[in-house]
Design a protein around this motif. Structure first.
Motif, PDB file in Angstrom:
ATOM      1  N   VAL A  84      13.432 -35.644 -47.899  1.00 25.92           N
ATOM      2  CA  VAL A  84      13.031 -35.361 -49.276  1.00 25.92           C
ATOM      3  C   VAL A  84      11.830 -34.423 -49.239  1.00 25.92           C
ATOM      4  O   VAL A  84      10.756 -34.789 -48.759  1.00 25.92           O
ATOM      5  CB  VAL A  84      12.694 -36.652 -50.040  1.00 25.92           C
ATOM      6  CG1 VAL A  84      12.260 -36.325 -51.467  1.00 25.92           C
ATOM      7  CG2 VAL A  84      13.902 -37.584 -50.057  1.00 25.92           C
ATOM      8  N   GLU A  85      12.025 -33.223 -49.723  1.00 24.70           N
ATOM      9  CA  GLU A  85      10.979 -32.199 -49.629  1.00 24.70           C
ATOM     10  C   GLU A  85      11.161 -31.159 -50.726  1.00 24.70           C
ATOM     11  O   GLU A  85      12.117 -31.205 -51.497  1.00 24.70           O
ATOM     12  CB  GLU A  85      10.997 -31.544 -48.256  1.00 24.70           C
ATOM     13  CG  GLU A  85      12.339 -30.937 -47.864  1.00 24.70           C
ATOM     14  CD  GLU A  85      12.345 -30.483 -46.411  1.00 24.70           C
ATOM     15  OE1 GLU A  85      11.955 -29.318 -46.165  1.00 24.70           O
ATOM     16  OE2 GLU A  85      12.717 -31.287 -45.525  1.00 24.70           O
ATOM     17  N   ASP A  86      10.234 -30.223 -50.760  1.00 23.74           N
ATOM     18  CA  ASP A  86      10.288 -29.175 -51.779  1.00 23.74           C
ATOM     19  C   ASP A  86      11.453 -28.232 -51.541  1.00 23.74           C
ATOM     20  O   ASP A  86      11.771 -27.864 -50.400  1.00 23.74           O
ATOM     21  CB  ASP A  86       8.995 -28.352 -51.769  1.00 23.74           C
ATOM     22  CG  ASP A  86       7.816 -29.100 -52.375  1.00 23.74           C
ATOM     23  OD1 ASP A  86       8.050 -30.083 -53.089  1.00 23.74           O
ATOM     24  OD2 ASP A  86       6.660 -28.682 -52.124  1.00 23.74           O
ATOM     25  N   VAL A  87      12.080 -27.836 -52.639  1.00 20.81           N
ATOM     26  CA  VAL A  87      13.145 -26.835 -52.602  1.00 20.81           C
ATOM     27  C   VAL A  87      12.938 -25.898 -53.783  1.00 20.81           C
ATOM     28  O   VAL A  87      12.477 -26.327 -54.853  1.00 20.81           O
ATOM     29  CB  VAL A  87      14.546 -27.501 -52.657  1.00 20.81           C
ATOM     30  CG1 VAL A  87      14.744 -28.262 -53.955  1.00 20.81           C
ATOM     31  CG2 VAL A  87      15.655 -26.476 -52.482  1.00 20.81           C
ATOM     32  N   GLN A  88      13.241 -24.626 -53.571  1.00 20.63           N
ATOM     33  CA  GLN A  88      13.164 -23.653 -54.661  1.00 20.63           C
ATOM     34  C   GLN A  88      14.566 -23.480 -55.232  1.00 20.63           C
ATOM     35  O   GLN A  88      15.516 -23.215 -54.484  1.00 20.63           O
ATOM     36  CB  GLN A  88      12.617 -22.308 -54.163  1.00 20.63           C
ATOM     37  CG  GLN A  88      11.133 -22.336 -53.778  1.00 20.63           C
ATOM     38  CD  GLN A  88      10.878 -23.026 -52.452  1.00 20.63           C
ATOM     39  OE1 GLN A  88      11.516 -22.705 -51.452  1.00 20.63           O
ATOM     40  NE2 GLN A  88       9.948 -23.979 -52.434  1.00 20.63           N
ATOM     41  N   VAL A  89      14.662 -23.641 -56.546  1.00 16.77           N
ATOM     42  CA  VAL A  89      15.952 -23.549 -57.235  1.00 16.77           C
ATOM     43  C   VAL A  89      15.917 -22.325 -58.141  1.00 16.77           C
ATOM     44  O   VAL A  89      15.179 -22.295 -59.137  1.00 16.77           O
ATOM     45  CB  VAL A  89      16.252 -24.816 -58.057  1.00 16.77           C
ATOM     46  CG1 VAL A  89      17.646 -24.727 -58.667  1.00 16.77           C
ATOM     47  CG2 VAL A  89      16.123 -26.066 -57.178  1.00 16.77           C
TER      48      VAL A  89
END
Length: 383
Positions: free
Chosen positions: A25-30
């Motif tokens: 679970v981590e940051d993602v750019q959408v």
């Protein structure tokens, strides 16, 4: 609050970097949606055995890194050019089985499968061949055209359907796969009539949904087959009339499970369903069918390279082997009706929810799923 439309959103997602490993679970750019695409704020998602199957590395179409999840519901955050089917603010369910309503499949009247984006969806990308997800400086693949293990996801406009906001998203999400798959298999695909003898192999979410569909159609005997004796209570709660543990059947009667079912039903079942993905069980389900008209429906997905087999005589003598996806239900045309059936009390949904987790604990949801007391774990996507 400033609008996020047209902007890249950084949020949390559960990323599968490699097969066989826990999700991270981590940051993602959408990225924002392009033409005929929709960006959804996912509020709740179910965790399905198909997600675990792909994560295991046994899925022939499985590719990594990827954001899994295909049983999600939420709110439309923004839409791309040309989108007319949903609007910002709509409550929606993501659809892993799209419905373009214009391709050969959609127009045939014979199937709920849609051919419009099958190739790109199978490759883990959007219809234009690119991804909307980035993390750690690299593109992340989409899963089943939905990727609901992210706080925000982007889907094709033919892969989403608006439903009434009266239905809470922690219930609506479950109609995005398991419940609809089983209930539709029994009420749309199978020819279950009043008094039909039905056998369901596997008493998970899909199998129990088949049971409630068989009850709706007036089936006579509804026999659930599962090696977990604790599932008997669940099966009977949803309407099963009989429960068989195939291991116990062999030990006590020295009969195969298919022979036992043939004996119980005076020649065989009218309809059987495999929800296990086990090719040996698929054979047993077919051979438990009645000669002349019995039909066995394959729903479970087997591992890569596995094949089904039986003696050709089983088919020559009138049994039918067939399969179905998403219960034969057309998501954009028919799913809203199932939501309404739930709201009217005609379709069980609440009863399937046995566990709940937050996105941060999504790996615990997978652990729950492997235990016999879990039917569905719903993940709250808020952190």
């Amino acid at each position: 609050m400033a609008s996020t439309a047209g902007k890249t959103i950084t949020c949390k997602a559960a990323i599968a970097w490699s097969p066989g490993e826990d999700l991270s679970v981590e940051d993602v750019q959408v990225a924002p949606p392009r033409a005929h695409e929709v960006r959804i704020k996912i509020l709740h998602t179910g965790v399905c055995h198909t997600d675990a199957y792909t994560l295991s590395g046994k899925d022939p179409e499985g590719a990594f890194p990827v954001i899994l999840g295909h049983e999600g519901a939420g709110i439309v955050e923004s839409v791309g050019e040309g989108v007319t089917s949903v609007s910002v603010g709509d409550t929606v369910v993501a659809l892993y089985t799209p419905e373009c309503q214009t391709c050969k499949f959609c127009l045939s009247g014979k199937t709920n499968l849609c051919g419009s984006i099958r190739t790109t969806q199978g490759r883990g990308v959007m219809p234009d061949g690119t991804s909307r997800f980035r993390a750690r400086g690299r593109d992340i693949l989409h899963f089943m055209g939905t990727s609901t293990f992210a706080e925000y996801t982007v889907v094709a406009d033919i892969s989403v359907v608006a439903v009434t906001p009266k239905c809470p998203t922690d219930r609506a999400c479950l109609l995005g796969c398991g419940i609809t798959t089983g209930y539709g298999a029994a009420t749309v695909v199978a020819d279950i009539r009043k008094g039909s003898n039905v056998a369901v192999f596997g008493a998970g979410c899909v199998g129990l949904s088949i049971v409630q569909g068989a009850v709706r159609n007036g089936a006579g005997r509804i026999i659930v087959v599962d090696i977990n004796k604790d599932k008997e209570e669940w099966a009977r709660r949803f309407g099963a009339t009989h429960f068989l543990d195939p291991v116990r059947v062999v030990a006590e009667s020295k009969m195969s499970i298919q022979d036992k079912l043939v004996e119980m039903t005076d020649g065989g079942c009218d309809v059987t369903f495999d929800c296990t993905g086990n090719v040996g069980v698929m054979r047993a389900a077919l051979e438990a069918c009645h000669k002349g008209w019995g039909e066995s429906i394959v729903i479970g997905v087997a591992a890569a390279g596995q094949e089904i087999s039986t003696r050709p005589f089983q088919l020559v003598t009138g049994r039918v082997w067939r399969g179905c996806a998403f219960g034969g239900v057309k998501g954009r045309s028919q799913l809203p009706d199932l939501v309404n059936d739930y709201l009217k009390g005609d379709l069980k949904v609440d009863e399937f929810i046995t566990h709940r987790e937050k996105l941060a604990n999504i790996n615990a949801a997978f652990a729950h799923m492997k235990k016999g007391d879990c039917i569905r774990c719903v993940v709250d996507m808020s952190i």
